[in-house]
Motif scaffolding. Structure first.
Motif, PDB file in Angstrom:
ATOM      1  N   LYS A 176      39.322 -30.712  43.205  1.00 50.16           N
ATOM      2  CA  LYS A 176      38.780 -30.328  41.899  1.00 50.16           C
ATOM      3  C   LYS A 176      38.387 -28.852  41.872  1.00 50.16           C
ATOM      4  O   LYS A 176      38.494 -28.188  40.838  1.00 50.16           O
ATOM      5  N   ALA A 177      37.941 -28.337  43.026  1.00 47.25           N
ATOM      6  CA  ALA A 177      37.539 -26.934  43.101  1.00 47.25           C
ATOM      7  C   ALA A 177      38.733 -25.991  43.276  1.00 47.25           C
ATOM      8  O   ALA A 177      38.568 -24.773  43.244  1.00 47.25           O
ATOM      9  N   GLY A 178      39.936 -26.565  43.481  1.00 44.89           N
ATOM     10  CA  GLY A 178      41.119 -25.744  43.660  1.00 44.89           C
ATOM     11  C   GLY A 178      41.194 -25.082  45.014  1.00 44.89           C
ATOM     12  O   GLY A 178      41.979 -24.145  45.208  1.00 44.89           O
ATOM     13  N   LEU A 179      40.428 -25.564  45.976  1.00 43.77           N
ATOM     14  CA  LEU A 179      40.414 -24.957  47.311  1.00 43.77           C
ATOM     15  C   LEU A 179      41.497 -25.545  48.224  1.00 43.77           C
ATOM     16  O   LEU A 179      41.854 -24.929  49.228  1.00 43.77           O
ATOM     17  N   ILE A 180      41.982 -26.700  47.869  1.00 43.75           N
ATOM     18  CA  ILE A 180      43.085 -27.330  48.604  1.00 43.75           C
ATOM     19  C   ILE A 180      44.054 -27.904  47.568  1.00 43.75           C
ATOM     20  O   ILE A 180      43.681 -28.132  46.407  1.00 43.75           O
ATOM     21  N   THR A 181      45.289 -28.134  47.982  1.00 43.51           N
ATOM     22  CA  THR A 181      46.296 -28.721  47.100  1.00 43.51           C
ATOM     23  C   THR A 181      47.042 -29.813  47.846  1.00 43.51           C
ATOM     24  O   THR A 181      47.119 -29.794  49.085  1.00 43.51           O
ATOM     25  N   LYS A 182      47.617 -30.743  47.100  1.00 47.19           N
ATOM     26  CA  LYS A 182      48.387 -31.818  47.725  1.00 47.19           C
ATOM     27  C   LYS A 182      49.723 -31.269  48.219  1.00 47.19           C
ATOM     28  O   LYS A 182      50.314 -30.386  47.612  1.00 47.19           O
ATOM     29  N   ARG A 183      50.185 -31.809  49.324  1.00 50.52           N
ATOM     30  CA  ARG A 183      51.475 -31.391  49.876  1.00 50.52           C
ATOM     31  C   ARG A 183      52.599 -31.753  48.897  1.00 50.52           C
ATOM     32  O   ARG A 183      52.532 -32.758  48.187  1.00 50.52           O
ATOM     33  N   ASN A 184      53.635 -30.911  48.884  1.00 53.66           N
ATOM     34  CA  ASN A 184      54.779 -31.181  48.017  1.00 53.66           C
ATOM     35  C   ASN A 184      55.508 -32.451  48.434  1.00 53.66           C
ATOM     36  O   ASN A 184      56.077 -33.165  47.603  1.00 53.66           O
ATOM     37  N   PRO A 204      25.151 -14.852  39.068  1.00 52.83           N
ATOM     38  CA  PRO A 204      24.117 -13.823  39.180  1.00 52.83           C
ATOM     39  C   PRO A 204      22.991 -14.170  40.142  1.00 52.83           C
ATOM     40  O   PRO A 204      22.392 -13.286  40.748  1.00 52.83           O
ATOM     41  N   GLU A 205      22.707 -15.473  40.331  1.00 50.38           N
ATOM     42  CA  GLU A 205      21.629 -15.834  41.251  1.00 50.38           C
ATOM     43  C   GLU A 205      22.110 -15.909  42.697  1.00 50.38           C
ATOM     44  O   GLU A 205      21.312 -16.155  43.595  1.00 50.38           O
ATOM     45  N   GLY A 206      23.433 -15.712  42.949  1.00 51.25           N
ATOM     46  CA  GLY A 206      23.929 -15.608  44.307  1.00 51.25           C
ATOM     47  C   GLY A 206      24.730 -16.782  44.822  1.00 51.25           C
ATOM     48  O   GLY A 206      25.249 -16.738  45.926  1.00 51.25           O
ATOM     49  N   ARG A 207      24.876 -17.830  44.025  1.00 49.43           N
ATOM     50  CA  ARG A 207      25.616 -19.009  44.503  1.00 49.43           C
ATOM     51  C   ARG A 207      27.114 -18.806  44.308  1.00 49.43           C
ATOM     52  O   ARG A 207      27.549 -18.386  43.226  1.00 49.43           O
ATOM     53  N   PRO A 208      27.954 -19.096  45.339  1.00 49.76           N
ATOM     54  CA  PRO A 208      29.403 -18.925  45.177  1.00 49.76           C
ATOM     55  C   PRO A 208      29.964 -19.903  44.155  1.00 49.76           C
ATOM     56  O   PRO A 208      29.607 -21.081  44.144  1.00 49.76           O
ATOM     57  N   ILE A 209      30.849 -19.398  43.293  1.00 50.69           N
ATOM     58  CA  ILE A 209      31.471 -20.260  42.276  1.00 50.69           C
ATOM     59  C   ILE A 209      32.993 -20.202  42.347  1.00 50.69           C
ATOM     60  O   ILE A 209      33.668 -21.032  41.727  1.00 50.69           O
ATOM     61  N   ALA A 210      33.542 -19.229  43.081  1.00 45.71           N
ATOM     62  CA  ALA A 210      34.992 -19.096  43.216  1.00 45.71           C
ATOM     63  C   ALA A 210      35.272 -18.102  44.344  1.00 45.71           C
ATOM     64  O   ALA A 210      34.336 -17.591  44.985  1.00 45.71           O
ATOM     65  N   SER A 230      37.410 -23.366  36.787  1.00 44.76           N
ATOM     66  CA  SER A 230      36.930 -24.735  36.976  1.00 44.76           C
ATOM     67  C   SER A 230      35.705 -24.944  36.095  1.00 44.76           C
ATOM     68  O   SER A 230      35.315 -24.061  35.324  1.00 44.76           O
ATOM     69  N   ARG A 231      35.093 -26.111  36.210  1.00 48.76           N
ATOM     70  CA  ARG A 231      33.848 -26.348  35.466  1.00 48.76           C
ATOM     71  C   ARG A 231      32.738 -25.415  35.922  1.00 48.76           C
ATOM     72  O   ARG A 231      31.743 -25.239  35.244  1.00 48.76           O
TER      73      ARG A 231
END
Length: 613
Positions: A176-184, A204-210, A230-231
């Motif tokens: 969902k976060a787009g950090l991994i993808t399914k194998r072809n 702005p508060e320092g939390r990673p979002i992408a 993403s959301r």
């Protein structure tokens, strides 16, 4: 859409003194608490927190509001995120009251946090991160700065992160976060980022979002690869480096905008810590709102001194002019980019370059038509052709008229000739089949009505409805909100609508999600407003004045009741003295509000209409 009663429940349960005390040293002063204001520099404390009323107020810069607005202003968060964070802190479940995607948003957050730690650990691993550390050294990035920006490393292995997600039961979250993808082919997943120096994009508060990934020690793939939206991550509302730059932007009231992650990092490396970068090629109203929340009153574009830099200025000029954002342009020497120049010239060199920046319009005119009135007809027409994409983004109104007049002066033509040559075509006016004060609003009968709430909703105050309705019609009016009336709105439904529209979600979506009471009140207020121009601006200023006057008068009534039992000067307690001192300051503020918030059409010597950059 968070229901108003839930927001009120959050405000009722938050201990505002405890909340503010995390960021400001407070001392008890009678029934109130005071300290040095976190929103401006001061030596003598003039910042008060009033637990009885659940609000804060600064006598110096006039910042004021409730717990939600404090989180918005201090941490640079949106209204919705501020409410969510406070709700979580006091144990109020908003999940059932909010959109069904809240659970997914939380999963994406946790997956992104997990990945950021994964990448960061690999960068500083003795063997794994060697190539990435060598690349950082070649760009002059110190370990301290790399740590501050949370840089990391994604090795060449196909499924290192995917395997860790699988082991921790987070595989779907990573997808969902787009950090991994399914194998072809076959089962399992592979990592989205491989052989890349990882740059966390943070809120702005320092939390990673992408993430942004720079290819290192490999040739397969694009130089830069970025997370998909993403959301959690909307690139049109995110500026890279804002978490590192926020405090310096707040102090200096100026932001330096560059186009690349490492341009921003390079400037911070030499001490220019009010620099931020775009996460895309486009500048949006959402980006400008992020800068406004950080109280940036001035924006400097620092771009390459070649054809690409000029093209970038032309690309960014449209939204800047449309928003009326004060902007200057600083161009680097030919062949330099910001981080190369910063390494060579140091802090002093960068500051000198920034100090010599030209106003945006002056730069555009001088670059596109250097000879001005003396230029040939062909040169003038060529320059106007280049300006069409810029001026087409500036809608009809005071700003556009002033821009056309300035162009006419530079070209030596009549304004009508300039306007005709630009061939601006305003957006088509909707058919007047439905009575609506907003040109882009969805017809009322076409909007599905939400399920009625069990309790009757409080209608918004008239002046607050006029204030929000005016901004819905022309968002540039926010620039005239010199007393930050936006923080004084008491009706949560209106605050939600305003937060959504100013964050780029659009008028239709804001009205669609608003309650029937808020929607009806805004439509009625809109019908009372003038269509545009100075009349609309005057009505907006009067609404600002009414809201501020009401807030001040409410506080004065409270002070009167609290001090009316005092018998004489010798009977004054410390608390009473503080309240009487505050009364004096409030009366002075009230006079300022009445004097300054006077429309130009009704007084001599007051501020005129909004001016272009």
């Amino acid at each position: 859409m968070i229901p108003e009663h839930k927001i009120q429940e959050v405000l009722d349960r938050v201990d505002i003194v405890s909340l503010v005390s995390r960021h400001v040293e407070l001392k008890k002063a009678g029934r109130e608490f005071k300290g040095r204001c976190p929103f401006h520099q001061e030596k003598t404390p003039s910042f008060y927190v009033v637990p009885e009323k659940r609000f804060y107020f600064c006598h110096g810069c006039r910042a004021s509001g409730d717990a939600v607005s404090f989180i918005q202003r201090y941490l640079g968060k949106t209204f919705q995120d501020a409410v969510r964070d406070l709700a979580q802190e006091v144990g109020i479940d908003l999940e059932a009251a909010q959109d069904p995607g809240l659970k997914e948003r939380q999963q994406v957050k946790e997956a992104t946090d997990f990945a950021a730690e994964h990448f960061r650990g690999l960068l500083w691993h003795e063997d794994e991160g060697r190539a990435a550390r060598a690349y950082l050294a070649s760009r002059g990035v110190s370990e301290e700065v790399a740590q501050g920006f949370g840089l990391g490393w994604a090795p060449a292995q196909w499924s290192l992160l995917a395997d860790r997600f699988q082991k921790n039961g987070m595989l779907e979250w990573g997808l969902k976060a787009g950090l991994i993808t399914k194998r072809n082919s076959g089962d399992g997943c592979i990592d989205f980022f491989r052989s890349r120096l990882m740059v966390p994009i943070r809120a702005p508060e320092g939390r990673p979002i992408a993430f942004g990934g720079r290819l290192v020690a490999a040739e397969d793939g694009p130089k830069y690869l970025n997370s998909r939206e993403s959301r959690l991550y909307n690139k049109s509302e995110t500026l890279f480096g804002m978490d590192q730059a926020r405090d310096d932007i707040h102090k200096r009231k100026t932001a330096v905008l560059v186009e690349g992650y490492f341009d921003c990092i390079g400037l911070h490396q030499v001490g220019v810590r009010n620099a931020v970068a775009l996460c895309s090629t486009n500048l949006t109203a959402g980006h400008l709102q992020v800068l406004k929340r950080a109280e940036a009153r001035d924006l400097v574009l620092l771009l390459d001194g070649d054809s690409a830099g000029l093209a970038a200025v032309e690309r960014l000029a449209g939204p800047l002019l449309a928003a009326g954002a004060p902007t200057r342009v600083a161009l680097l020497p030919q062949g330099d980019d910001p981080d190369v120049f910063a390494r060579r010239e140091g802090t002093d060199g960068v500051e000198r370059l920034l100090e010599g920046a030209q106003p945006l319009t002056a730069y555009l005119f001088a670059t596109l038509l250097p000879a001005g009135k003396q230029a040939s007809f062909e040169e003038k027409m060529s320059a106007l052709e280049r300006l069409k994409p810029v001026t087409s983004q500036v809608p009809p109104g005071l700003t556009r008229s002033a821009l056309i007049s300035a162009l006419a002066g530079h070209f030596g033509w009549m304004p009508a000739q300039i306007e005709s040559s630009l061939q601006y075509k305003p957006p088509p006016t909707p058919k007047p089949a439905v009575s609506s004060p907003y040109p882009n609003a969805v017809p009322a009968q076409a909007v599905p009505r939400p399920v009625p709430k069990p309790q009757a909703e409080r209608p918004p105050p008239e002046s607050e409805a006029l204030y929000v309705a005016a901004i819905l019609r022309d968002s540039r009016l926010l620039a005239r909100d010199t007393f930050r009336v936006c923080d004084e709105l008491s009706h949560m439904g209106l605050r939600m609508v305003l937060a959504q529209t100013t964050s780029g979600q659009g008028l239709e979506e804001a009205l669609f999600e608003a309650s029937e009471v808020v929607k009806r009140t805004l439509l009625e207020a809109g019908r009372r407003l003038s269509p545009a121009g100075m009349e609309l601006e005057a009505e907006f200023i009067l609404a600002c004045r009414d809201i501020m006057k009401k807030r001040i008068d409410e506080r004065l009534v409270y002070i009167k009741r609290a001090t009316e039992q005092t018998q004489g000067a010798f009977d004054l307690t410390e608390e009473t003295r503080l309240l009487l001192s505050e009364r004096k300051e409030l009366l002075a503020l009230r006079k300022r509000v009445l004097d300054e918030l006077t429309p130009a059409s009704s007084a001599t010597g007051t501020k005129g209409p909004m001016q272009p950059v």
